[in-house]
Design an enzyme around this catalytic site. Structure first.
Site, mmCIF file in Angstrom:
data_model
loop_
_atom_site.group_PDB
_atom_site.id
_atom_site.type_symbol
_atom_site.label_atom_id
_atom_site.label_comp_id
_atom_site.label_asym_id
_atom_site.label_seq_id
_atom_site.Cartn_x
_atom_site.Cartn_y
_atom_site.Cartn_z
ATOM 1 N N ASN A 1 0.873 -1.173 0.000
ATOM 2 C CA ASN A 1 0.000 0.000 0.000
ATOM 3 C C ASN A 1 0.913 1.226 0.000
ATOM 4 O OD1 ASN A 1 -1.490 2.318 0.884
ATOM 5 N ND2 ASN A 1 -3.106 0.982 1.658
ATOM 6 N N GLU B 1 -3.936 1.870 -3.062
ATOM 7 C CA GLU B 1 -4.120 3.273 -2.678
ATOM 8 C C GLU B 1 -3.188 4.184 -3.480
ATOM 9 O OE1 GLU B 1 -5.265 5.619 1.460
ATOM 10 O OE2 GLU B 1 -4.258 3.686 1.602
ATOM 11 N N ASP C 1 -3.818 -4.962 0.586
ATOM 12 C CA ASP C 1 -4.193 -4.406 1.881
ATOM 13 C C ASP C 1 -5.605 -4.890 2.173
ATOM 14 O OD1 ASP C 1 -4.954 -2.928 4.059
ATOM 15 O OD2 ASP C 1 -4.526 -0.972 3.172
ATOM 16 N N ASN D 1 -7.049 -4.653 5.114
ATOM 17 C CA ASN D 1 -7.655 -3.896 6.206
ATOM 18 C C ASN D 1 -8.284 -4.838 7.232
ATOM 19 O OD1 ASN D 1 -7.302 -1.000 6.172
ATOM 20 N ND2 ASN D 1 -8.330 -1.010 4.183
ATOM 21 N N ASP E 1 -1.627 -6.432 5.736
ATOM 22 C CA ASP E 1 -1.267 -6.660 4.333
ATOM 23 C C ASP E 1 -0.892 -8.128 4.171
ATOM 24 O OD1 ASP E 1 -0.963 -3.644 3.292
ATOM 25 O OD2 ASP E 1 -0.135 -3.807 5.321
ATOM 26 N N ASP F 1 2.659 4.482 5.359
ATOM 27 C CA ASP F 1 2.447 3.867 6.665
ATOM 28 C C ASP F 1 2.410 2.341 6.580
ATOM 29 O OD1 ASP F 1 0.094 4.154 5.245
ATOM 30 O OD2 ASP F 1 -0.988 5.217 6.819
ATOM 31 N N HIS F 2 2.448 1.790 5.365
ATOM 32 C CA HIS F 2 2.558 0.348 5.126
ATOM 33 C C HIS F 2 3.956 0.030 4.576
ATOM 34 C CE1 HIS F 2 -1.937 -0.514 5.004
ATOM 35 N NE2 HIS F 2 -1.914 0.804 4.865
#
Length: 264
Positions: free
Chosen positions: A7, A34, A150, A152, A220, A249-250
């Site tokens: 991501n 994203e 991802d 989530n 992930d 942030d991933h």
């Protein structure tokens, strides 16, 4: 063959980061989530210059997924079936030739679902139901199939540094976890958990010093059909990338498979 998911949290903001990682690691196939870009604005020229073929399923301002591959695409499919009115760009699938057949790689950006008292959570659950129906159909093909991205979703307490802080969040609720268990019960293998039972994270929030405190979560994933799981050699979480300048942030999660390209 090395297949990775990441991501990127905005391709425009992270292009230099991505190019550096591609040059250093040279994975064969990468799924990005994203990308936050329409197809026409995606920086394909810079990525193609590193030897990658590029396919995107973009969307203005948010969402969007891409596949980068050193192997030529045989087929490309965009969008998750089952809800024609759903215009969110969250799935792209590529088919690639390998020794003795093909490998099918599906890259997803599963809805976050928060806040849970809004329409976003029912949408997440419907999307997961649609995904499971899609995977059922893919498993009937009895092909090596890699479903990655991802998700989530935090699968288990070991996948969060502080699981009690996440309970009730759309990423860690019974309804979400039930659908993920159904995916596994269909015969899809969690690649990382097939390799190790150790605590490993793939996401650290930008807030409250999460990276410094290692207050991460694992959301992930690479999920594998039996034919892909049989060829899995290793999984690497590229945690160091979170410490690079202006990171996502991933971090990338990469599976190594004993597929040979082009009959080699």
């Amino acid at each position: 063959m090395r297949i990775a998911t990441w991501n990127i949290n905005g391709i425009k903001a992270r292009l230099e980061l991505l190019l550096r990682w591609l040059e250093e690691e040279k994975p064969d196939i990468v799924g990005l989530q994203e990308i936050k870009s329409v197809d026409e604005a995606f920086p394909r020229a810079e990525i193609e210059a590193l030897g990658y073929n590029v396919e995107t399923h973009g969307q203005k301002s948010w969402n969007g997924v891409a596949l980068l591959s050193k192997i030529r695409f045989d087929e490309v499919h965009r969008g998750l079936p089952g809800e024609p009115e759903d215009e969110q760009a969250r799935l792209i699938e590529g088919v690639f030739s390998v020794e003795g057949g093909i490998v099918r790689v599906c890259n997803i950006y599963l809805p976050n679902g928060n806040p849970v008292d809004s329409e976003k959570f029912p949408y997440k659950l419907r999307w997961m139901d649609r995904l499971n129906r899609f995977v059922e159909e893919r498993l009937l093909l009895e092909e090596p199939f890699v479903l990655m991205g991802d998700f989530n979703l935090i699968p288990a307490p070991i996948d969060a540094r502080n699981p009690e802080n996440w309970w009730g969040d759309a990423l860690y609720r019974p309804e979400s976890m039930e659908r993920f268990r159904k995916l596994k019960n269909m015969g899809m293998t969690d690649a990382l958990r097939a390799i190790t039972g150790e605590e490993m994270f793939t996401f650290w929030d930008f807030q409250a010093g999460a990276w410094r405190r290692n207050a991460g979560i694992r959301i992930d994933h690479l999920m594998l059909s039996p034919q892909a799981a049989d060829r899995l050699d290793d999984v690497v979480v590229h945690k160091d990338v979170r410490g690079w300048d202006k990171p996502s942030d991933h971090v990338p999660v990469e599976g190594a498979f004993s597929f040979s390209v082009g009959g080699a």
